[in-house]
Enzyme design. Structure first.
Site, PDB file in Angstrom:
ATOM      1  N   LYS A  98       0.028   4.260  -0.259  1.00 44.85           N
ATOM      2  CA  LYS A  98      -0.612   5.436   0.360  1.00 44.85           C
ATOM      3  C   LYS A  98      -0.426   6.661  -0.545  1.00 44.85           C
ATOM      4  CE  LYS A  98      -0.073   3.206   4.795  1.00 44.85           C
ATOM      5  NZ  LYS A  98       0.079   3.289   6.241  1.00 44.85           N
ATOM      6  N   GLU A 144      -5.159  -4.684  10.893  1.00 41.89           N
ATOM      7  CA  GLU A 144      -4.098  -3.687  11.033  1.00 41.89           C
ATOM      8  C   GLU A 144      -4.336  -2.906  12.319  1.00 41.89           C
ATOM      9  OE1 GLU A 144      -2.234  -2.450   7.061  1.00 41.89           O
ATOM     10  OE2 GLU A 144      -4.139  -1.423   7.138  1.00 41.89           O
ATOM     11  N   GLY A 198       2.792   2.429  10.848  1.00 41.01           N
ATOM     12  CA  GLY A 198       3.745   3.521  10.649  1.00 41.01           C
ATOM     13  C   GLY A 198       4.485   3.920  11.910  1.00 41.01           C
ATOM     14  N   SER A 257       3.702  -2.050  10.395  1.00 41.22           N
ATOM     15  CA  SER A 257       5.166  -2.101  10.556  1.00 41.22           C
ATOM     16  C   SER A 257       5.780  -3.448  10.172  1.00 41.22           C
ATOM     17  CB  SER A 257       5.560  -1.702  11.986  1.00 41.22           C
ATOM     18  OG  SER A 257       5.164  -0.368  12.235  1.00 41.22           O
ATOM     19  N   HIS A 270      -9.547   1.309   5.421  1.00 39.93           N
ATOM     20  CA  HIS A 270      -8.208   1.502   5.987  1.00 39.93           C
ATOM     21  C   HIS A 270      -8.300   2.492   7.151  1.00 39.93           C
ATOM     22  CE1 HIS A 270      -4.029   2.593   6.483  1.00 39.93           C
ATOM     23  NE2 HIS A 270      -3.733   1.475   5.856  1.00 39.93           N
ATOM     24  N   ASN A 283       0.869  -1.184   0.000  1.00 40.69           N
ATOM     25  CA  ASN A 283       0.000   0.000   0.000  1.00 40.69           C
ATOM     26  C   ASN A 283       0.899   1.225   0.000  1.00 40.69           C
ATOM     27  OD1 ASN A 283      -1.782   2.050   0.476  1.00 40.69           O
ATOM     28  ND2 ASN A 283      -2.392   1.377   2.530  1.00 40.69           N
ATOM     29  N   GLU A 313      -6.528   4.863   8.094  1.00 42.21           N
ATOM     30  CA  GLU A 313      -6.307   6.279   7.782  1.00 42.21           C
ATOM     31  C   GLU A 313      -7.577   6.919   7.228  1.00 42.21           C
ATOM     32  OE1 GLU A 313      -2.793   5.453   5.552  1.00 42.21           O
ATOM     33  OE2 GLU A 313      -1.788   4.945   7.420  1.00 42.21           O
TER      34      GLU A 313
HETATM   35  P1  13P Z   1       3.136   0.481   7.742  1.00 38.58           P
HETATM   36  O1  13P Z   1       3.656  -0.789   7.131  1.00 38.58           O
HETATM   37  O2  13P Z   1       3.856   1.715   7.272  1.00 38.58           O
HETATM   38  O3  13P Z   1       3.040   0.379   9.235  1.00 38.58           O
HETATM   39  O4  13P Z   1       1.624   0.661   7.211  1.00 38.58           O
HETATM   40  C1  13P Z   1       0.747  -0.378   7.310  1.00 38.58           C
HETATM   41  C2  13P Z   1      -0.465  -0.032   6.539  1.00 38.58           C
HETATM   42  O5  13P Z   1      -1.208   0.866   6.884  1.00 38.58           O
HETATM   43  C3  13P Z   1      -0.737  -0.795   5.309  1.00 38.58           C
HETATM   44  O6  13P Z   1      -2.013  -0.532   4.822  1.00 38.58           O
END
Ligand code: 13P
Length: 251
Positions: free
Chosen positions: A10, A170, A176, A215, A97, A8, A99
């Site tokens: 983003k 997640e 992140g 992560s 997601h 992803n 976010e």
């Molecule tokens: P990270 O791998 O940067 O923690 O992000 C995970 C994520 O949100 C994948 O959709």
């Protein structure tokens, strides 16, 4: 069932950067992509065409959209329809997601509309669920994941083809942050996700994939992928470089 190794990206990468990374990844995977793994790249919309070109006809690679609006077309400024994703070669899309839930304020019900709409339009849907650190501390993991799944899957037909429905667990506190959920936490959460899928879809749920995200790095990927009920990973930061993501894909 192949493990789904999803990147992803983003809101990162201009289209030329996305093309270069996708090309580098294809090169790195040549001849070494394990038979039982599928690579999914989920770039920003503006890079879909470039990434499509880079991965076209490469076996084991697929393209996904990060989001869409659950309607066929219409006056929805700034939004994109599911058919626009399939038209670009996407076979998967994300919904829910964290976010989008936490920054854009998307509700469980709205996420549920996307899941059913995407399935109807031919996309494989990846429903993302996960608790915040406060919810975990309050002992509300089960309640939160159950609510996100029940509402997120509310309108999904019970006879949905299992390979077209995926859930990504997640934990918000691991996204992140460099903090990864430990094996015990992943096992417990994935068993919970599997049991909710089984309650709703019966034995077909054994064929639905459950991804872990938060992560994931080259250093922890193999340990995570060996856990029960982990059918792939959804990777953010470590998927941005072809070098680190290719290590995860072959971990
Ligand atoms: P990270 O791998 O940067 O923690 O992000 C995970 C994520 O949100 C994948 O959709």
């Amino acid at each position: 069932m192949k493990k789904l190794m999803a990147a992803n990206w983003k809101m990162y990468k201009l289209h030329s950067e996305a093309r270069d990374t996708a090309e580098a990844l294809v090169k790195a995977m040549k001849g070494v992509l394990p038979e039982d793994r599928e690579v999914l790249i989920v770039p920003p919309f503006t890079a879909l065409r470039s990434v499509r070109k880079a991965i076209k006809k490469v076996p084991g690679f697929a393209l996904g959209g990060q989001n869409f609006f659950p309607s066929m077309q219409g006056a929805f400024t700034g939004e994109i329809a599911p058919d626009m994703l399939t038209d670009m070669g996407c076979t998967y899309a994300l919904a829910g997601h964290s976010e989008r839930r936490h920054i854009l304020g998307e509700s469980d019900e709205f996420v549920g509309k996307k899941v059913v709409c995407g399935l109807e339009r031919g996309l494989g849907m990846i429903l993302c669920v996960g608790e915040t650190i406060d919810e975990r501390k309050e002992g509300r993991l089960d309640e939160v994941v159950r609510r996100q799944m029940e509402l997120g899957l509310a309108e999904v037909p019970l006879d949905v083809a299992p390979e077209r429905l995926t859930v990504a667990y997640e934990p918000v506190w691991a996204i992140g942050t460099g903090l990864t959920a430990g094996p015990k936490e992943i096992l417990a959460a994935h068993a919970l996700v599997r049991s909710i899928l089984l309650e709703k879809f019966g034995q077909a749920a054994q064929q639905m994939r459950i991804l872990y995200g938060g992560s994931v790095k080259p250093e922890n990927a193999s340990e995570i992928l060996l856990l029960d009920n982990v059918d792939g990973v959804l990777v953010g930061g470590s998927s941005l470089s072809a070098d680190s993501f290719s290590k995860i894909v072959t971990a």
